[in-house]
Design an enzyme around this catalytic site. Structure first.
Site, PDB file in Angstrom:
ATOM      1  N   ARG A 118       8.634 -16.392   0.631  1.00 38.09           N
ATOM      2  CA  ARG A 118       8.471 -15.300   1.601  1.00 38.09           C
ATOM      3  C   ARG A 118       7.268 -15.712   2.428  1.00 38.09           C
ATOM      4  O   ARG A 118       6.151 -15.767   1.964  1.00 38.09           O
ATOM      5  CB  ARG A 118       8.219 -13.983   0.859  1.00 38.09           C
ATOM      6  CG  ARG A 118       7.849 -12.805   1.777  1.00 38.09           C
ATOM      7  CD  ARG A 118       9.014 -12.434   2.691  1.00 38.09           C
ATOM      8  NE  ARG A 118       8.669 -11.259   3.490  1.00 38.09           N
ATOM      9  CZ  ARG A 118       8.142 -11.305   4.717  1.00 38.09           C
ATOM     10  NH1 ARG A 118       7.890 -12.467   5.287  1.00 38.09           N
ATOM     11  NH2 ARG A 118       7.876 -10.205   5.374  1.00 38.09           N
ATOM     12  N   HIS A 121       2.329 -13.974   5.850  1.00 35.55           N
ATOM     13  CA  HIS A 121       2.453 -12.804   6.712  1.00 35.55           C
ATOM     14  C   HIS A 121       1.417 -11.766   6.319  1.00 35.55           C
ATOM     15  O   HIS A 121       0.704 -11.914   5.332  1.00 35.55           O
ATOM     16  CB  HIS A 121       3.859 -12.213   6.612  1.00 35.55           C
ATOM     17  CG  HIS A 121       4.176 -11.634   5.260  1.00 35.55           C
ATOM     18  ND1 HIS A 121       4.456 -12.409   4.158  1.00 35.55           N
ATOM     19  CD2 HIS A 121       4.238 -10.345   4.817  1.00 35.55           C
ATOM     20  CE1 HIS A 121       4.676 -11.650   3.109  1.00 35.55           C
ATOM     21  NE2 HIS A 121       4.551 -10.383   3.480  1.00 35.55           N
ATOM     22  N   HIS A 123       0.741  -7.080   6.805  1.00 36.59           N
ATOM     23  CA  HIS A 123       1.315  -5.796   7.197  1.00 36.59           C
ATOM     24  C   HIS A 123       0.223  -4.820   7.631  1.00 36.59           C
ATOM     25  O   HIS A 123      -0.936  -4.963   7.250  1.00 36.59           O
ATOM     26  CB  HIS A 123       2.034  -5.113   6.014  1.00 36.59           C
ATOM     27  CG  HIS A 123       2.924  -5.976   5.210  1.00 36.59           C
ATOM     28  ND1 HIS A 123       4.216  -6.256   5.581  1.00 36.59           N
ATOM     29  CD2 HIS A 123       2.727  -6.602   4.021  1.00 36.59           C
ATOM     30  CE1 HIS A 123       4.768  -7.023   4.655  1.00 36.59           C
ATOM     31  NE2 HIS A 123       3.891  -7.257   3.706  1.00 36.59           N
ATOM     32  N   GLU A 127       0.657  -3.310   0.305  1.00 34.65           N
ATOM     33  CA  GLU A 127       1.848  -3.773  -0.434  1.00 34.65           C
ATOM     34  C   GLU A 127       1.558  -3.819  -1.926  1.00 34.65           C
ATOM     35  O   GLU A 127       0.675  -4.542  -2.378  1.00 34.65           O
ATOM     36  CB  GLU A 127       2.253  -5.165   0.052  1.00 34.65           C
ATOM     37  CG  GLU A 127       3.392  -5.793  -0.749  1.00 34.65           C
ATOM     38  CD  GLU A 127       3.733  -7.197  -0.280  1.00 34.65           C
ATOM     39  OE1 GLU A 127       3.982  -7.366   0.929  1.00 34.65           O
ATOM     40  OE2 GLU A 127       3.732  -8.140  -1.111  1.00 34.65           O
ATOM     41  N   HIS A 166      -0.863 -12.924   3.111  1.00 31.08           N
ATOM     42  CA  HIS A 166      -0.422 -13.342   1.783  1.00 31.08           C
ATOM     43  C   HIS A 166       0.938 -14.038   1.849  1.00 31.08           C
ATOM     44  O   HIS A 166       1.590 -14.052   2.897  1.00 31.08           O
ATOM     45  CB  HIS A 166      -0.347 -12.145   0.838  1.00 31.08           C
ATOM     46  CG  HIS A 166       0.502 -11.023   1.349  1.00 31.08           C
ATOM     47  ND1 HIS A 166       0.050 -10.102   2.263  1.00 31.08           N
ATOM     48  CD2 HIS A 166       1.792 -10.661   1.074  1.00 31.08           C
ATOM     49  CE1 HIS A 166       1.001  -9.219   2.529  1.00 31.08           C
ATOM     50  NE2 HIS A 166       2.074  -9.551   1.832  1.00 31.08           N
ATOM     51  N   GLU A 189      10.869  -3.968   7.207  1.00 27.01           N
ATOM     52  CA  GLU A 189      10.594  -5.391   6.984  1.00 27.01           C
ATOM     53  C   GLU A 189      10.412  -6.147   8.297  1.00 27.01           C
ATOM     54  O   GLU A 189       9.677  -7.133   8.360  1.00 27.01           O
ATOM     55  CB  GLU A 189      11.736  -6.024   6.186  1.00 27.01           C
ATOM     56  CG  GLU A 189      11.761  -5.602   4.733  1.00 27.01           C
ATOM     57  CD  GLU A 189      12.792  -6.384   3.953  1.00 27.01           C
ATOM     58  OE1 GLU A 189      12.396  -7.153   3.075  1.00 27.01           O
ATOM     59  OE2 GLU A 189      13.989  -6.238   4.251  1.00 27.01           O
ATOM     60  N   HIS A 300       6.756  18.979 -15.591  1.00 27.07           N
ATOM     61  CA  HIS A 300       5.429  18.767 -15.021  1.00 27.07           C
ATOM     62  C   HIS A 300       5.516  18.715 -13.504  1.00 27.07           C
ATOM     63  O   HIS A 300       6.608  18.773 -12.936  1.00 27.07           O
ATOM     64  CB  HIS A 300       4.829  17.454 -15.553  1.00 27.07           C
ATOM     65  CG  HIS A 300       5.542  16.232 -15.050  1.00 27.07           C
ATOM     66  ND1 HIS A 300       6.784  15.843 -15.514  1.00 27.07           N
ATOM     67  CD2 HIS A 300       5.205  15.312 -14.093  1.00 27.07           C
ATOM     68  CE1 HIS A 300       7.172  14.750 -14.893  1.00 27.07           C
ATOM     69  NE2 HIS A 300       6.245  14.405 -14.020  1.00 27.07           N
ATOM     70  N   HIS A 302       3.025  17.002  -9.892  1.00 30.34           N
ATOM     71  CA  HIS A 302       1.883  16.188  -9.472  1.00 30.34           C
ATOM     72  C   HIS A 302       1.115  16.927  -8.381  1.00 30.34           C
ATOM     73  O   HIS A 302       1.691  17.281  -7.346  1.00 30.34           O
ATOM     74  CB  HIS A 302       2.356  14.816  -8.994  1.00 30.34           C
ATOM     75  CG  HIS A 302       3.104  14.075 -10.055  1.00 30.34           C
ATOM     76  ND1 HIS A 302       2.476  13.407 -11.081  1.00 30.34           N
ATOM     77  CD2 HIS A 302       4.435  13.949 -10.281  1.00 30.34           C
ATOM     78  CE1 HIS A 302       3.383  12.883 -11.886  1.00 30.34           C
ATOM     79  NE2 HIS A 302       4.584  13.199 -11.426  1.00 30.34           N
ATOM     80  N   GLU A 307       6.204  11.801  -5.440  1.00 25.28           N
ATOM     81  CA  GLU A 307       6.514  10.769  -6.436  1.00 25.28           C
ATOM     82  C   GLU A 307       7.735   9.966  -5.990  1.00 25.28           C
ATOM     83  O   GLU A 307       8.779  10.540  -5.661  1.00 25.28           O
ATOM     84  CB  GLU A 307       6.784  11.400  -7.797  1.00 25.28           C
ATOM     85  CG  GLU A 307       7.237  10.412  -8.866  1.00 25.28           C
ATOM     86  CD  GLU A 307       7.487  11.077 -10.214  1.00 25.28           C
ATOM     87  OE1 GLU A 307       8.300  10.549 -10.991  1.00 25.28           O
ATOM     88  OE2 GLU A 307       6.881  12.135 -10.489  1.00 25.28           O
ATOM     89  N   HIS A 346       9.421  19.095 -12.157  1.00 26.50           N
ATOM     90  CA  HIS A 346      10.576  18.267 -12.492  1.00 26.50           C
ATOM     91  C   HIS A 346      10.496  17.727 -13.917  1.00 26.50           C
ATOM     92  O   HIS A 346       9.461  17.827 -14.583  1.00 26.50           O
ATOM     93  CB  HIS A 346      10.718  17.091 -11.513  1.00 26.50           C
ATOM     94  CG  HIS A 346       9.505  16.208 -11.437  1.00 26.50           C
ATOM     95  ND1 HIS A 346       8.345  16.581 -10.796  1.00 26.50           N
ATOM     96  CD2 HIS A 346       9.264  14.950 -11.906  1.00 26.50           C
ATOM     97  CE1 HIS A 346       7.445  15.621 -10.865  1.00 26.50           C
ATOM     98  NE2 HIS A 346       7.982  14.615 -11.538  1.00 26.50           N
TER      99      HIS A 346
END
Length: 408
Positions: A118, A121, A123, A127, A166, A189, A300, A302, A307, A346
């Site tokens: 890969r 590059h 971003h 990541e 990276h 992408e 529970h 968050h 999530e 959830h």
């Protein structure tokens, strides 16, 4: 109508009748694993249907009576994602375009063959990665100009902050496969900054001046279309990739998640990795959950963010409560992505006959959840009784300690 035309029409009509009859038989196929019928509510599905899909999603076809309202879709499968292929592997993504509710995180599933790269590059997004299969070599340059190279295997993580350049390369006899998560649901992408793409769009004389070489050096730049994921020779020993005469970064861009001591409970385990352990990972926190058959991730929510889930192995179902009388249940298996919007209650239950393993990801520097059981146990008992009208046996069963996995 002339005889020939009429004869042709009658032949067509007869064939159509047979086809319709065959379709009717198919539509009444009784081998469907799930039907929208409880014996008292709903009815059978005699029309066109997909038995395989229905069998995989019984809680959508025939939802629990507790489901209500119009919650959006909270599930999407990588099996339904477009695959982009290169000479060195392939990639596919699930972003808010595929899963509209997923605003905070986008996911990419990538395969690199042995030696497949890969390309170099960077971003705008951070990541985060989890290694699913095989081994890979990752490289980066930190903001101080110091280099980083490491080999990662199954269960290892990496994290590259936004703007940090990276690369990733498949190792060993069969390369690797991994999950990537980006801290923006709108990630694409095609929005990455590629080395080959930049070279193509800088005048050769500017490149020559920048690097101090003749202009002719850049007469045949590689095409970005060929470089995104491309075949290459596997690298040698890790030590040989150390950059002589330069400083190694003191930032650990990789982490061994499976080496962490898990929280072990009856029914399963949980490993939590956030910036308290993996210090560079400032925008993604994660938990790796394993549930034994019959066990579940307790009720529970968050309190800090949405999530995003990735299912690694097994089969399960998730029920989500969205307030205002709204709730939906979804079924999951390996390769699926799930999503729980901010603060919605959830649970996730193992409905299969083998372990259910999945990742919980959060756009946050830290992991946080609130247990329904612990909350009620830590509230004055009389107050709880007056709310729920439940007996002393229930009150005594409440647990003041958090147990993220129950049952099993």
């Amino acid at each position: 109508m002339n005889p020939i035309t009429r004869r042709s029409f009658m032949t067509f009509a007869a064939g159509s009748t047979v086809a319709l009859a065959a379709g009717s038989v198919h539509a009444h196929d009784r081998t469907v694993a799930a039907q929208p019928w409880t014996g008292q509510m709903g009815g059978s599905d005699p029309g066109p249907h997909d038995p395989l899909r229905q069998g995989e999603n019984p809680d959508i076809v025939n939802p629990p009576a507790t489901d209500s309202g119009t919650l959006p879709n909270l599930r999407f499968s990588y099996s339904d994602s477009h695959v982009r292929k290169g000479s060195g592997g392939w990639t596919r993504q699930i972003t808010e375009r595929e899963l509209g509710v997923s605003k905070s995180i986008a996911g990419v599933n990538m395969r690199l063959n042995s030696g497949g790269i890969r390309e170099l590059h960077w971003h705008k997004e951070g990541e985060w990665a989890y290694m699913l299969y095989g081994k890979a070599r990752i490289t980066a340059l930190d903001v101080d100009g110091h280099w980083f190279v490491d080999d990662v295997g199954v269960g290892d993580l990496w994290y590259f902050p936004s703007g940090v350049p990276h690369s990733i390369q498949g190792l060993g006899p069969d390369g690797c496969e991994f999950l990537l998560a980006f801290d923006n649901g709108g990630f694409d992408e095609d929005s990455t900054f590629l080395l080959s793409d930049w070279f193509k769009h800088v005048p050769p004389e500017v490149l020559a001046k920048n690097f101090g070489v003749p202009v002719e050096t850049f007469s045949k730049p590689p095409s970005p279309a060929d470089e995104y994921i491309f075949a290459a020779t596997p690298p040698g020993d890790l030590q040989k990739d150390a950059i002589a005469g330069a400083t190694r970064s003191t930032t650990a861009f990789s982490h061994r998640m499976l080496a962490q001591q898990p929280i072990t409970l009856k029914g399963g385990t949980v490993r939590i990795t956030d910036s308290s352990l993996f210090k560079v990972s400032k925008t993604i926190a994660a938990a790796l959950v394993e549930l034994q058959p019959g066990a579940m991730r307790e009720l529970h929510w968050h309190p800090n963010t949405d999530e995003w889930q990735y299912y690694l192995e097994g089969e399960g179902r998730m029920g989500v409560f969205a307030s205002s009388g709204q709730a939906r249940t979804f079924d999951f298996r390996a390769g699926d992505v799930g999503y729980v919007p901010f603060a919605m209650g959830h649970y996730v239950e193992n409905t299969g006959d083998r372990p259910l393993r999945f990742l919980e990801l959060f756009k946050s520097s830290y992991y946080a959840d609130i247990s329904l059981n612990q909350w009620l146990a830590s509230t004055p008992p009389q107050l709880v009784r007056q709310h729920l009208h439940l007996d002393d046996a229930f009150m005594q069963a409440l647990d003041k300690s958090k147990k993220p996995v129950v049952g099993g």
